[in-house]
Structure formats: structure tokens, C-alpha cells
Write an enzyme that holds these catalytic residues in place. Structure first.
Site, PDB file in Angstrom:
ATOM      1  CE  LYS A 129      -0.733   9.840 -12.582  1.00 44.73           C
ATOM      2  NZ  LYS A 129       0.123   8.667 -12.364  1.00 44.73           N
ATOM      3  CE1 TYR A 145      -4.417  10.120 -12.665  1.00 53.73           C
ATOM      4  CE2 TYR A 145      -4.435  11.743 -14.429  1.00 53.73           C
ATOM      5  CZ  TYR A 145      -4.114  10.481 -13.964  1.00 53.73           C
ATOM      6  OH  TYR A 145      -3.490   9.587 -14.795  1.00 53.73           O
ATOM      7  CG  ASP A 165      -1.824   1.202   1.275  1.00 54.63           C
ATOM      8  OD1 ASP A 165      -1.637   2.127   0.452  1.00 54.63           O
ATOM      9  OD2 ASP A 165      -2.730   1.226   2.128  1.00 54.63           O
ATOM     10  CB  VAL A 166       2.062   3.529  -2.694  1.00 56.13           C
ATOM     11  CG1 VAL A 166       2.628   2.461  -3.600  1.00 56.13           C
ATOM     12  CG2 VAL A 166       0.754   4.101  -3.224  1.00 56.13           C
TER      13      VAL A 166
HETATM   14  N1  LIG Z   1      -5.437   4.683 -18.243  1.00 54.52           N
HETATM   15  C1  LIG Z   1      -4.993   5.848 -18.696  1.00 54.52           C
HETATM   16  O1  LIG Z   1      -5.496   6.401 -19.684  1.00 54.52           O
HETATM   17  C2  LIG Z   1      -3.851   6.529 -18.018  1.00 54.52           C
HETATM   18  C3  LIG Z   1      -3.317   7.649 -18.634  1.00 54.52           C
HETATM   19  C4  LIG Z   1      -2.245   8.292 -18.060  1.00 54.52           C
HETATM   20  C5  LIG Z   1      -1.713   7.819 -16.883  1.00 54.52           C
HETATM   21  N2  LIG Z   1      -2.261   6.732 -16.292  1.00 54.52           N
HETATM   22  C6  LIG Z   1      -1.633   6.276 -15.056  1.00 54.52           C
HETATM   23  O2  LIG Z   1      -1.199   4.948 -15.221  1.00 54.52           O
HETATM   24  C7  LIG Z   1      -1.211   4.282 -13.959  1.00 54.52           C
HETATM   25  C8  LIG Z   1      -2.019   3.001 -14.089  1.00 54.52           C
HETATM   26  O3  LIG Z   1      -3.351   3.334 -14.415  1.00 54.52           O
HETATM   27  P1  LIG Z   1      -4.398   2.303 -15.039  1.00 54.52           P
HETATM   28  O4  LIG Z   1      -5.144   3.051 -16.059  1.00 54.52           O
HETATM   29  O5  LIG Z   1      -3.723   1.039 -15.390  1.00 54.52           O
HETATM   30  O6  LIG Z   1      -5.375   2.127 -13.797  1.00 54.52           O
HETATM   31  P2  LIG Z   1      -5.753   0.833 -12.954  1.00 54.52           P
HETATM   32  O7  LIG Z   1      -6.788   1.282 -12.001  1.00 54.52           O
HETATM   33  O8  LIG Z   1      -6.040  -0.307 -13.849  1.00 54.52           O
HETATM   34  O9  LIG Z   1      -4.389   0.517 -12.150  1.00 54.52           O
HETATM   35  C9  LIG Z   1      -4.021   1.229 -11.015  1.00 54.52           C
HETATM   36  C10 LIG Z   1      -3.504   0.228  -9.992  1.00 54.52           C
HETATM   37  O10 LIG Z   1      -3.051   0.961  -8.839  1.00 54.52           O
HETATM   38  C11 LIG Z   1      -3.373   0.164  -7.720  1.00 54.52           C
HETATM   39  N3  LIG Z   1      -3.406   0.973  -6.494  1.00 54.52           N
HETATM   40  C12 LIG Z   1      -4.344   1.876  -6.135  1.00 54.52           C
HETATM   41  N4  LIG Z   1      -4.082   2.347  -4.909  1.00 54.52           N
HETATM   42  C13 LIG Z   1      -2.945   1.740  -4.492  1.00 54.52           C
HETATM   43  C14 LIG Z   1      -2.173   1.813  -3.293  1.00 54.52           C
HETATM   44  N5  LIG Z   1      -2.532   2.596  -2.274  1.00 54.52           N
HETATM   45  N6  LIG Z   1      -1.064   1.063  -3.206  1.00 54.52           N
HETATM   46  C15 LIG Z   1      -0.709   0.219  -4.220  1.00 54.52           C
HETATM   47  N7  LIG Z   1      -1.412   0.104  -5.367  1.00 54.52           N
HETATM   48  C16 LIG Z   1      -2.518   0.856  -5.499  1.00 54.52           C
HETATM   49  C17 LIG Z   1      -4.741  -0.417  -8.054  1.00 54.52           C
HETATM   50  O11 LIG Z   1      -5.060  -1.544  -7.236  1.00 54.52           O
HETATM   51  C18 LIG Z   1      -4.584  -0.747  -9.512  1.00 54.52           C
HETATM   52  O12 LIG Z   1      -4.173  -2.089  -9.717  1.00 54.52           O
HETATM   53  C19 LIG Z   1      -1.792   5.278 -12.960  1.00 54.52           C
HETATM   54  O13 LIG Z   1      -0.747   5.972 -12.319  1.00 54.52           O
HETATM   55  C20 LIG Z   1      -2.546   6.237 -13.855  1.00 54.52           C
HETATM   56  O14 LIG Z   1      -2.701   7.491 -13.273  1.00 54.52           O
HETATM   57  C21 LIG Z   1      -3.330   6.061 -16.816  1.00 54.52           C
END
Ligand SMILES: NC(=O)c1ccc[n+]([C@@H]2O[C@H](COP(=O)([O-])OP(=O)(O)OC[C@H]3O[C@@H](n4cnc5c(N)ncnc54)[C@H](O)[C@@H]3O)[C@@H](O)[C@H]2O)c1
Length: 260
Positions: free
Chosen positions: A167, A163, A71-72
């Protein structure tokens, strides 16, 4: 081009990569890329069942993988993750910070609780993981950290106030940590994905928003998670990316290049 040449440039055989958020959609693709390049991948996430499923998937692909819960929001939990990765595989070489959460609301409805949760997971979590793993990487005089930013690292995106701020902070922190750790042989970079439909942004992708994203994306489509792998392997590779630190790669179909 020979397989031997590609292996020498980009192969990471025998290295351990820890992917925080590895149970998620984008994290999953990054895990598959690291496995393909030969790393042992430690899937790290808060949710146990998705971690187990991810490991099963990676092992089926022929890779070496294990998981460790984290848990980060807790420094102690990140310290345990590092210890567990070293216990499981004997080493830690690569850290990918890919955990993240998001809320989309009108500005006047964005609550302190939303702000605190997003900033704590998306930014403080990255700070703490960079410090915990960074200390280990400095001690071994080698290591590569890749933080996952967003187009919102550069441009504030409407409705996702906390958010966007988180970022922007991730990219700023990446540059700052990179310039301090460079002399210790540790590289820190950022990948800034555009729009990839996933769990985390499902709620904020309304029809109206999808239309405006497409209007602003020169390639006129969403990204596929696997399209992030090339950037990741460049940044962590032993020869290909050794002189790259403190920077970012946009993987966004041109979103941040477009203005009108
Ligand atoms: N999907 C997009 O379009 C997109 C675009 C730009 C950036 N991102 C970034 O990419 C990363 C992954 O996003 P995604 O789209 O795969 O979302 P996702 O929700 O599928 O994955 C996020 C993961 O983070 C984990 N997580 C949440 N809280 C946590 C905690 N306290 N400790 C440890 N793990 C935790 C979740 O369980 C999940 O598995 C994120 O940082 C997101 O902001 C996503």
C-alpha cells in the site's frame, strides 16, 4: 443548493466506471456511490457469483450495471476487462482499483508466498491496470483513476508486512503515474481508508488489535463503507475534482493525524 448545481459539479451521468474488486465490501460501497451519481458500473472481480450478486443489487437500486471477470495478476485479463467494458457500454471513463488481499503474521513467519501474492495483487495489479486503462485514457485524452491505498500507505502497520509495503507502493505509484499522465488529461488519485471491518481483514482483527485501533482512532469507531463515497465522487467528478491529481484523501477517522 440546487440539484442541478450538484449534478453539474459531481454528476457522472453517461460515463462508464470500472470497479476492480467491486464484488468486495468496500468496492460494493464505491459501486453504489458511482451508480448514485449516474455512471454505468462494470463490476470486475475474480469471483463470479459475488459479481452477479453485486450487479443485481446495483440494478435494483435503479442503476446501469454489468460485470466482467478479471484476475489482476494477469495483464491479459485486465486487457480483456477493458475491451469487455467498452463492448458492454461503448466507453470507459473511470477506473477504481479496489482489489486487495492481506496476511497478518509475526515478521519471522511471513512467507515468500504471502509476500509474492500480496505484492502481485495489491501492487503489480494496480500498476498493470493503471497502464492498460491509462493507455486507453491517454488515447481519448480523458479519464480518472482512483487507487485504494490504506493507512499503511503512510505508516507501517504491525503484522501486515507485505500489505503495508504494497500500500505504500500504491500511493507512491499513484503520484508518479499522475505526474506523467496529467498532460494527457488523465488524473490519478488515491483514497486511503482507515479501518472498515470486511472480509479481507477479518482474520487480522483480533480483540487486542481492535482495542489498539480504537485507541489510535480519534473518532473511536470503525468506518462505514458508504463513508468512502464522498471522497470517490470528489475525485472522479467532472467539475468538482478536475484540478486534483497525484494526491490522496485519508478517510480514517483521524487515525493518520493522531500520534499520542
Ligand atoms: N477493509 C478495510 O479496513 C480496508 C482498509 C484500507 C484499505 N482497504 C483496501 O480496500 C480494498 C477492498 O478491501 P475490502 O476490505 O473491501 O476487502 P474484500 O476482501 O471485501 O474485497 C477485496 C476484493 O478483491 C477481490 N480480489 C482479490 N484478488 C483478486 C484478483 N487477483 N483479481 C481481481 N480481484 C481480486 C476479491 O475477490 C474481493 O472481492 C483492498 O484494496 C483493501 O486493501 C481495506
Amino acid at each position: 443548493m440546487s440539484a442541478e448545481y450538484l449534478q453539474r459539479m459531481f454528476g457522472i451521468d453517461g460515463q462508464t466506471a470500472v470497479v476492480i474488486g467491486g464484488a468486495g465490501v468496500l468496492g460494493g460501497a464505491l459501486c453504489r456511490g458511482l451508480i448514485g451519481a449516474g455512471a454505468h458500473v462494470v463490476v470486475a472481480d475474480v469471483a463470479e457469483e459475488p459479481c452477479k450478486a453485486r450487479v443485481e443489487e446495483l440494478v435494483k437500486l435503479g442503476g446501469k450495471s454489468s460485470y466482467s471477470l478479471v484476475d489482476v495478476t494477469s495483464r491479459g485479463s485486465i486487457e480483456k476487462l477493458l475491451a469487455s467494458a467498452i463492448e458492454q457500454t461503448g466507453r470507459a471513463d473511470i477506473l477504481v482499483n479496489c482489489a486487495g488481499v492481506n496476511y497478518g503474521t509475526d515478521f519471522l513467519d511471513h512467507t515468500d508466498e504471502m509476500w509474492d501474492r500480496v505484492l502481485t495483487i495489491n501492487l503489480r495489479g494496480v500498476f498493470q491496470a493503471c497502464q492498460v486503462f491509462g493507455r486507453h485514457f491517454v488515447s481519448q485524452r480523458a479519464g480518472s483513476i482512483v487507487n485504494i491505498g490504506s493507512v499503511t500507505s503512510h505508516l507501517p502497520l504491525s503484522r501486515v508486512f507485505s500489505y503495508s509495503a504494497s500500500k505504500a507502493g500504491v500511493l507512491n505509484l499513484t503520484r508518479n503515474v499522475a505526474q506523467e499522465l496529467a498532460v494527457h488529461g488523465v488524473r490519478v488519485n488515491c483514497i486511503c481508508p482507515g479501518f472498515f471491518p470486511a472480509e479481507q481483514n477479518r482474520k487480522v482483527l483480533t480483540k487486542e488489535r481492535v482495542d489498539s485501533i480504537m485507541a489510535g482512532t480519534p473518532m473511536k469507531r470503525f468506518g462505514e463503507p458508504e463513508e468512502l463515497i464522498g471522497a470517490l465522487l470528489l475525485l472522479v467528478s467532472p467539475v468538482g475534482g478536475q484540478f486534483i491529481t497525484g494526491t490522496h484523501i485519508n478517510v480514517d477517522g483521524g487515525f493518520t493525524a493522531a500520534w499520542l
